[in-house]
Design an enzyme around this catalytic site. Structure first.
Site, PDB file in Angstrom:
ATOM      1  N   SER A 138       2.115   1.066   4.673  1.00 27.04           N
ATOM      2  CA  SER A 138       2.514   2.423   4.720  1.00 27.04           C
ATOM      3  C   SER A 138       1.617   3.376   5.819  1.00 27.04           C
ATOM      4  O   SER A 138       2.176   4.520   5.840  1.00 27.04           O
ATOM      5  CB  SER A 138       2.337   3.233   3.420  1.00 27.04           C
ATOM      6  OG  SER A 138       1.188   2.958   2.907  1.00 27.04           O
ATOM      7  N   GLU A 139       0.678   2.642   6.563  1.00 27.28           N
ATOM      8  CA  GLU A 139      -0.187   3.610   7.147  1.00 27.28           C
ATOM      9  C   GLU A 139       0.603   4.434   8.532  1.00 27.28           C
ATOM     10  O   GLU A 139       0.182   5.626   8.520  1.00 27.28           O
ATOM     11  CB  GLU A 139      -1.032   2.624   7.944  1.00 27.28           C
ATOM     12  CG  GLU A 139      -2.255   2.076   7.290  1.00 27.28           C
ATOM     13  CD  GLU A 139      -1.821   0.925   6.399  1.00 27.28           C
ATOM     14  OE1 GLU A 139      -2.924   0.480   5.719  1.00 27.28           O
ATOM     15  OE2 GLU A 139      -0.869   0.468   6.652  1.00 27.28           O
ATOM     16  N   VAL A 140       1.709   3.808   9.008  1.00 28.42           N
ATOM     17  CA  VAL A 140       2.479   4.645  10.111  1.00 28.42           C
ATOM     18  C   VAL A 140       3.060   5.893   9.481  1.00 28.42           C
ATOM     19  O   VAL A 140       3.333   6.737  10.188  1.00 28.42           O
ATOM     20  CB  VAL A 140       3.571   3.736  10.855  1.00 28.42           C
ATOM     21  CG1 VAL A 140       2.792   2.534  11.749  1.00 28.42           C
ATOM     22  CG2 VAL A 140       4.519   3.221   9.852  1.00 28.42           C
ATOM     23  N   LEU A 142       1.572   7.970   7.962  1.00 29.58           N
ATOM     24  CA  LEU A 142       0.630   9.106   8.160  1.00 29.58           C
ATOM     25  C   LEU A 142      -0.032   9.170   9.620  1.00 29.58           C
ATOM     26  O   LEU A 142      -0.981   9.849   9.653  1.00 29.58           O
ATOM     27  CB  LEU A 142      -0.807   8.810   7.287  1.00 29.58           C
ATOM     28  CG  LEU A 142      -0.183   8.628   5.627  1.00 29.58           C
ATOM     29  CD1 LEU A 142      -1.406   7.921   4.870  1.00 29.58           C
ATOM     30  CD2 LEU A 142       0.177   9.638   4.904  1.00 29.58           C
TER      31      LEU A 142
END
Length: 266
Positions: A138-140, A142
């Site tokens: 899910s990093e992208v 943020l």
């Protein structure tokens, strides 16, 4: 400071198994600097334990690991480049310590596994997940990227799948995680402990030193170019193993149609 981990041991075929559980259920087992420090130290200590046969990595509560803790992320928002570099290095050291565990590391995933949690799972040799588990890189979402965990995740799911899930941040279920190669087996939450115990029993039936040597073999040989030098190297490795006390005992036991010494109660 209360421990962020719950570490337990139980006997297994002349040795022992360690179960390490993330213990921040109220924070969905999200990690921060303290968790990283404790988990790294715990696995460094386990690597030096004589008689260790396997390690199980799990978590208490409904989530396996929701990634980075929100309070930790708030602090990171004001980090300098040097502080971010040092912080990333600590996480990288943790992941390497997990991946380098000298005995099989079994991931037991019962719930949400997001961001860095996927990285933890990817360092495991075997992963069993409940049907209810949900995964996401899910990093992208943020404005970040899964840089530190990428060597382990890409190795687990392959470049082609990483191209999709690194850039979409889609959630995917345990069955999809199994298809991608991140998870080996999917079962109900109730079956999860039994599935892990069956894997531990399977490991316990094998030569302890051979199991450790198999992990080293995979690390050394995976990705190597197949050429005469590699053939010679593997021939030397099998000669060393066959000539070892455990190798000789295993072959003699097989020919004598008896259980090897490591399966015999002491």
């Amino acid at each position: 400071m209360n421990s962020t981990l719950d570490i337990q041991r139980h006997d297994l075929a002349g040795g022992h198994v360690a179960t390490v559980r993330l213990n921040r259920p109220e924070r969905r087992n999200a990690f921060d600097a303290d968790v990283i420090t404790e988990l790294t130290a715990a696995f460094q200590a386990l690597a030096a334990e004589d008689g260790l046969r396997a390690v199980v990595l799990g978590a208490h509560g409904k989530a396996f690991c929701a990634g980075a803790d929100l309070n930790w992320m708030r602090a990171m928002a004001d980090y300098s480049w040097d502080e971010n570099r040092a912080d990333g290095a600590r996480l990288a050291d943790l992941l390497w310590t997990l991946a380098a565990c000298p005995v099989p590391l079994i991931g037991q995933v019962q719930g949400d596994c997001y961001g860095g949690g996927v990285g933890l799972a990817a360092t495991c040799d075997i992963v069993v997940a409940a049907h209810e588990a949900v995964f996401s890189l899910s990093e992208v979402k943020l404005g970040l990227i899964p840089a530190t965990i990428s060597p382990y995740v890409i190795r687990a799911i392959g470049e082609r799948n990483a191209r999709r899930y690194f850039t979409t941040a889609e959630r995917f279920d345990a069955v999809t995680a199994q298809r991608l190669g991140l998870v080996h087996e999917v079962c109900t939450a109730e079956e999860l402990p039994g599935k892990v115990e069956a894997l531990l029993q399977a490991i316990a039936a094998n030569g302890p030193q051979a199991v450790r040597a198999s992990k080293r073999l995979i690390h050394d040989i995976a990705g190597a170019v197949i050429e005469p030098a590699l053939s010679e190297r593997t021939a030397k490795i099998i000669a060393d193993v066959r000539a070892s006390d455990e190798g000789r005992e295993g072959m003699r036991a097989f020919l004598d149609k008896r259980a090897p010494a490591w399966q015999t109660p002491q």
